[in-house]
Scaffold this active site. Sequence first.
Site, PDB file in Angstrom:
ATOM      1  N   GLU B  55       0.820  -1.209   0.000  1.00 51.02           N
ATOM      2  CA  GLU B  55       0.000   0.000   0.000  1.00 51.02           C
ATOM      3  C   GLU B  55       0.855   1.261   0.000  1.00 51.02           C
ATOM      4  OE1 GLU B  55      -3.697  -1.811   2.646  1.00 51.02           O
ATOM      5  OE2 GLU B  55      -2.071  -0.772   3.675  1.00 51.02           O
ATOM      6  N   ASP B 226      -8.447  -5.046   8.200  1.00 49.30           N
ATOM      7  CA  ASP B 226      -8.007  -3.798   7.576  1.00 49.30           C
ATOM      8  C   ASP B 226      -7.780  -3.944   6.075  1.00 49.30           C
ATOM      9  OD1 ASP B 226      -5.801  -5.375   7.597  1.00 49.30           O
ATOM     10  OD2 ASP B 226      -4.499  -3.954   8.619  1.00 49.30           O
TER      11      ASP B 226
END
Lengths: 345, 345
Positions: B55, B226
């Site tokens: 990410e 998450d």
Amino acid sequence: MKVVTVRDVVELVQSRGLETVLTELAGYLERDFRRWSEFEKAPRYASHSKEGVIELMPTSDGAQFGFKYVNGHPGNGKLGLQTVVAFGVLSDVRSGYPLMLSEMTITTALRTAATSALAARALARPDAKTMAIIGAGAQSEFQAYGFRALMGITRIRVFDVDPAATAKFVANLAGQGFHVTACVSAAEAVMGADIITTVTADKRRAAVLSDNLVGAGVHLNAVGGDCPGKTELQASILNRASVFVEFEEQTRHEGEIQQMDADFPVTELWQVLTGAAPGRRTRDDITLFDSVGFALEDFSALRYLYDEVCQRGLVSTIDLLASPDDPRDLIGLIGRPRIPRSDAA
Amino acid sequence: MKVVTVRDVVELVQSRGLETVLTELAGYLERDFRRWSEFEKAPRYASHSKEGVIELMPTSDGAQFGFKYVNGHPGNGKLGLQTVVAFGVLSDVRSGYPLMLSEMTITTALRTAATSALAARALARPDAKTMAIIGAGAQSEFQAYGFRALMGITRIRVFDVDPAATAKFVANLAGQGFHVTACVSAAEAVMGADIITTVTADKRRAAVLSDNLVGAGVHLNAVGGDCPGKTELQASILNRASVFVEFEEQTRHEGEIQQMDADFPVTELWQVLTGAAPGRRTRDDITLFDSVGFALEDFSALRYLYDEVCQRGLVSTIDLLASPDDPRDLIGLIGRPRIPRSDAA
């Protein structure tokens, strides 16, 4: 983490030769463009401010992940800073661990020139001899070397609104086997040019090239219009041209075609390189590579540096990734926190 | 470019004390959450593979730009690698130049624990005394120290499916002034707990906590769910709880609420911290902080490291940004390319 520094890239270019590096890099670019469908594609993340833009450009081919950080700040020159600085990272997809951190300021200049020349080799008349360069900033000389390396172009006609920039360009290419003509206007620069490269930095709707200056058969390499609100070409030029882009979704917002309707026809460069779509159809076609820079190009450049610098040389490392003996015992790296006073007895 | 290494962060924590650092960091986090409207907000860029995710998490407050690179690979432990490694950069918006490159593996652990404790201080019963921790991986001890630093919690009940992880947790906190109970199930761990922290790593729809285990008045600190497809709580828990998130747009895809309809009501944490929205309404409310990690938290952590490490200490630098004497003369860094043989005479 392994680091490829500015010095490492300078040494690669000095030892191997600039044109060899540009040619090798174009090979990486072409191979990656030809396997277009394997890549994760998304428009870059752009954080705009009144002074410029900061961008993150990620992509992955499923085996490696790469991204580049790059800014674009046209007013930086007045502060003695560069318009564009950049760095990037290549990672292993399976573990998520970074393999290499690299400088990408020089590398961005290299990959941009290599991409321009690669596109021109596919789109320009094969017998093109003369290139006009409008905008003599940091990228300009790289364009000249790129087009000589891939297309044998040696005749360059250059113009910049700042005569000092033009003079810098002329001095840098003097004695290097080019035939450079310094011009006092864009109109003079494009006279007799088979290829016109626009590579200016202003962050606004400019028209550094007007329609009447673009004759039949020319290839336009439009590099500088690469942000929302930042264009270089008069819109009517686009209506006369066959327009080629890197990644349509991104270029619609950032390229010269931001001036056109959403259904204005374009062809993605990979389609030409794989033969899936035609490039130039006739000698009199005007072809336009509306280049904004796409993450795949940085990925190719990072792969090249990884193969040619990281895997071969003694690159330095930095202590940027914690490596505890037991991966679940991250807190062990900190050592045992000091015991609170009440328990210390 | 200035570099804050793993060693620099370890030295900061060792010299100042872990709980002091967590408290100071929570101060930065709270101040930044309270000026929420000043930030550029976008969901993070996530590159998913079957092994995990990589990410990029950017944000800006208009003066500084920050981003973090972070992965999440649950199978890394088997390779002797960490599930999560990270690094980040803080930049000056006016010039676009990076100010600092920093390790963020330890720092992510710190900011995650500080954010959890900050949210719990605003949402849990103020007289909470006991916390259950489900999942004893790399983040778990940081959670314990964070909740002691901000809320005075010293009673911890811990459970992990791997008894070795539980044993590591117990050993790490032994003699540190905590009262730790090792449990053989999640059901045993939550007995009598005022706060339940779930912090597991599996990348799948799990239900490490089932509805029947969640009693009235509890605060749930759900950290491990998450990613799209990665959740920890049975959906029916959410229907009984008041749910708080960092940034709704991102959490809809990544958090526990990915299990719920798109109009399932949530409150953003900044609203509670500024007083714009209520937190806990009654002693019997179940409050749930559905935490996924937002770029603002990394920005706060980078600012903290910049102020407390970069500006004070003798940090190292790396040669990652080219700095030509004349910013437009980038090619000058390479030196004059070798003259082609035909011109050398």
